[in-house]
Design an enzyme around this catalytic site. Structure first.
Site, PDB file in Angstrom:
ATOM      1  N   HIS A  12       0.812  -1.218   0.000  1.00 28.24           N
ATOM      2  CA  HIS A  12       0.000   0.000   0.000  1.00 28.24           C
ATOM      3  C   HIS A  12       0.852   1.278   0.000  1.00 28.24           C
ATOM      4  O   HIS A  12       0.343   2.366  -0.262  1.00 28.24           O
ATOM      5  CB  HIS A  12      -0.982   0.007   1.185  1.00 28.24           C
ATOM      6  CG  HIS A  12      -0.352   0.229   2.532  1.00 28.24           C
ATOM      7  ND1 HIS A  12      -0.003  -0.813   3.360  1.00 28.24           N
ATOM      8  CD2 HIS A  12      -0.016   1.364   3.193  1.00 28.24           C
ATOM      9  CE1 HIS A  12       0.497  -0.319   4.485  1.00 28.24           C
ATOM     10  NE2 HIS A  12       0.501   0.997   4.398  1.00 28.24           N
TER      11      HIS A  12
ATOM     12  N   ASP B 281       0.243  -7.725   1.470  1.00 30.12           N
ATOM     13  CA  ASP B 281       0.648  -6.319   1.629  1.00 30.12           C
ATOM     14  C   ASP B 281       2.164  -6.165   1.627  1.00 30.12           C
ATOM     15  O   ASP B 281       2.740  -5.458   2.455  1.00 30.12           O
ATOM     16  CB  ASP B 281       0.059  -5.727   2.906  1.00 30.12           C
ATOM     17  CG  ASP B 281       0.117  -4.189   2.911  1.00 30.12           C
ATOM     18  OD1 ASP B 281       0.226  -3.600   1.809  1.00 30.12           O
ATOM     19  OD2 ASP B 281       0.101  -3.597   4.009  1.00 30.12           O
TER      20      ASP B 281
ATOM     21  N   SER C  58       4.720   2.471   7.987  1.00 25.94           N
ATOM     22  CA  SER C  58       4.411   1.283   7.167  1.00 25.94           C
ATOM     23  C   SER C  58       5.602   0.902   6.283  1.00 25.94           C
ATOM     24  O   SER C  58       6.190   1.751   5.610  1.00 25.94           O
ATOM     25  CB  SER C  58       3.200   1.556   6.279  1.00 25.94           C
ATOM     26  OG  SER C  58       2.051   1.726   7.075  1.00 25.94           O
TER      27      SER C  58
END
Length: 524
Positions: A250, A283, A365
């Site tokens: 993402h 992810d 992230s």
């Protein structure tokens, strides 16, 4: 009595001074006829004077003045001051023209000083000549003669006391001045205030301390700035073997359609990177930079060895603040997390995550979660927030989730080798209406699809429609999401133990996990 025959006492008795003498202004006492009391001549009082009244010796001096000083010194006889003599006690001493009372000539030894030469010393027993007369000062002694004829000299004790007084006054003045200059005012300021200097001792950090681990890991962590045609974002990543960068899907998804990824290293140098491959189902993504500037790679650990309570360190760029280090512990293991899904099922991630209370915020992230040895045990991927909107995501509340590194290792290898990753599956469809214990396999076909894929892993293991799956490898499952997460965490070819219930009877079977070439995040 003429003026020449007057004594000093008679002059003073009449209130006259030598300056009162008529004539040329010369005092009669300045004439040679006036002698000190202890001087006399060997002749009668009137002897030795010339016709003009001058002393013979003085006349001689005048006559020989152009030849230099004439020594008139000659020894004279002085009668003893015996009782009854001319200078016996009670008789006035001769002087100022007086003669002894007996009328006898006085014969005394006298030294007549030269008329021209050094100034003679003062007589030892000179009579006072009035209130304004005094003996001449001693040469070199300065002025200042007291009433008794002695020079006034301050006593030593007076000087000591005076010095002490001066020192005391100076000390008081100095103290008052210092106080006025340094006294604090009402605002609380103090001009003389200062703090001690910083200590120079060097603190040694243990290699397994947070500071020691951070010093080794930070050079391998990068910041990612992603610009896409319709979206942009920031995130983190870390260098592994071969100069590849591991991050979240993402984070780089915005650059898939003609975007740009700019990588910034810990030394502030930057480079452009390109996407090697990505796996939306887990992810994860891999980026290859144009230049890594020789930055070190980070070692990968073993997530199967992680236990609840282990200390962990999260490193990344939350809110664009690169090189941020936070600490915490492992709060839980095998936590099923489903993230994404804004763009449909293809963006939904099923993660069998490591839960941690280390602060993880937007921008963290893709960064590493490391253990006390500085080894990566997970990739920071998601956080739980109190906000229900994904676009209005809040900060850390102590619930962060990381993808276990063993799963990361498999997916990254597949991406680097083939450009994509296979999704693990066992070939079943789930009954989403079931609310009881475990997960039930659908009983009927839907849209032409059988509940158990014919010839698939579940079919080969003997599972049938309507069976209720209770455990996978000893882990109880409570809903379909947990079952999907457990299956996705396995690698294709792994064999898993499945305990299930059929017609009220519990059975166990072994299922070999298969893979789907296309990552479709659906129950399988």
């Amino acid at each position: 009595m003429t003026d020449e025959m007057r004594t000093g006492s008679e002059w003073e008795g009449e209130g006259r001074r030598p300056s009162d003498y008529p004539g040329s202004g010369e005092s009669p006492f300045a004439r040679s006829g006036f002698r000190p009391v202890d001087e006399s001549v060997s002749q009668d009082h009137d002897h030795g004077r010339g016709g003009n009244g001058e002393d013979a010796s003085e006349a001689a001096s005048h006559q020989e003045g152009d030849r230099g000083p004439v020594d008139h010194g000659e020894e004279r006889r002085e009668p003893d001051r015996e009782e009854g003599g001319p200078y016996a006690a009670g008789r006035s001493a001769p002087g100022f023209g007086d003669v002894p009372s007996s009328g006898e000539a006085v014969s005394r030894p006298v030294t007549v000083m030269p008329m021209y030469g050094p100034t003679p010393p003062p007589p030892t027993r000179a009579l006072g000549l009035g209130p304004d007369w005094a003996p001449p000062p001693v040469p070199g002694s300065g002025g200042g003669v007291g009433a008794g004829g002695n020079r006034r000299v301050p006593r030593l004790s007076t000087l000591v006391v005076l010095g002490m007084v001066i020192a005391l006054v100076a000390s008081v003045v100095s103290s008052v001045g210092t106080y006025l200059l340094t006294r604090p005012d009402d605002s609380g300021t103090d001009p003389s205030y200062s703090l001690e200097t910083a200590p120079l001792n060097r603190v040694e950090r243990a290699p397994d301390s947070v500071a020691g681990v951070a010093a080794r890991v930070l050079p391998s962590v990068v910041s990612l700035d992603v610009q896409g045609a319709r979206a942009a974002g920031t995130g983190s990543g870390f260098l592994i073997k071969g100069g590849y960068i591991v991050t979240n899907n993402h984070v780089v998804a915005a650059a898939v359609q003609g975007g740009e990824i700019r990588i910034q290293y810990n030394n502030r140098k930057t480079s452009i990177g390109r996407i090697v491959g990505r796996d939306p189902g887990s992810d994860l993504a891999v980026v290859k930079p144009d230049d890594d500037y020789g930055m070190p790679q980070i070692p990968l650990g073993n997530s199967d060895e992680v236990q609840v309570g282990d200390p962990v360190i999260a490193i990344g760029s939350p809110l664009g603040l690169s090189g941020t280090v936070t600490t915490g512990i492992v709060s839980s293991l095998n936590r099923p997390v489903i993230a994404g899904g804004e763009s449909g099922a293809m963006d939904t991630s099923y993660i069998n995550a490591i839960q941690t209370d280390a602060a993880i915020n937007p921008g963290n992230s893709g960064g590493p979660l490391v253990n006390s040895a500085g080894q990566v045990i997970g990739v920071n991927s998601a956080i739980a927030t109190l906000s229900e909107s994904m676009t209005d995501q809040g900060g850390s509340i102590g619930l962060g989730f990381a993808i276990p590194v063993n799963h990361v290792r498999r997916v990254v290898e597949e991406i680097i080798n083939t450009g994509s990753a296979k999704t693990s599956r066992i070939g079943i469809r789930i009954d989403v209406t079931y609310t009881g214990e475990g997960v039930r396999i659908a009983s009927e076909a839907e849209q032409g699809l059988s509940p158990v894929e014919e010839g698939g892993p579940a079919d080969k293991a003997g599972l049938k429609p309507g069976d209720i799956i209770l455990e996978v490898d000893g882990t109880a499952v409570q809903n379909s999401q947990e079952l999907i997460v457990l299956i996705r965490s396995k690698a294709p070819g792994d064999r898993i133990q499945v305990r299930f219930q059929r017609g009220g009877q519990e059975l166990t079977t072994t299922v070999e996990v298969a893979a789907s070439s296309v990552p479709v995040p659906q129950p399988s």
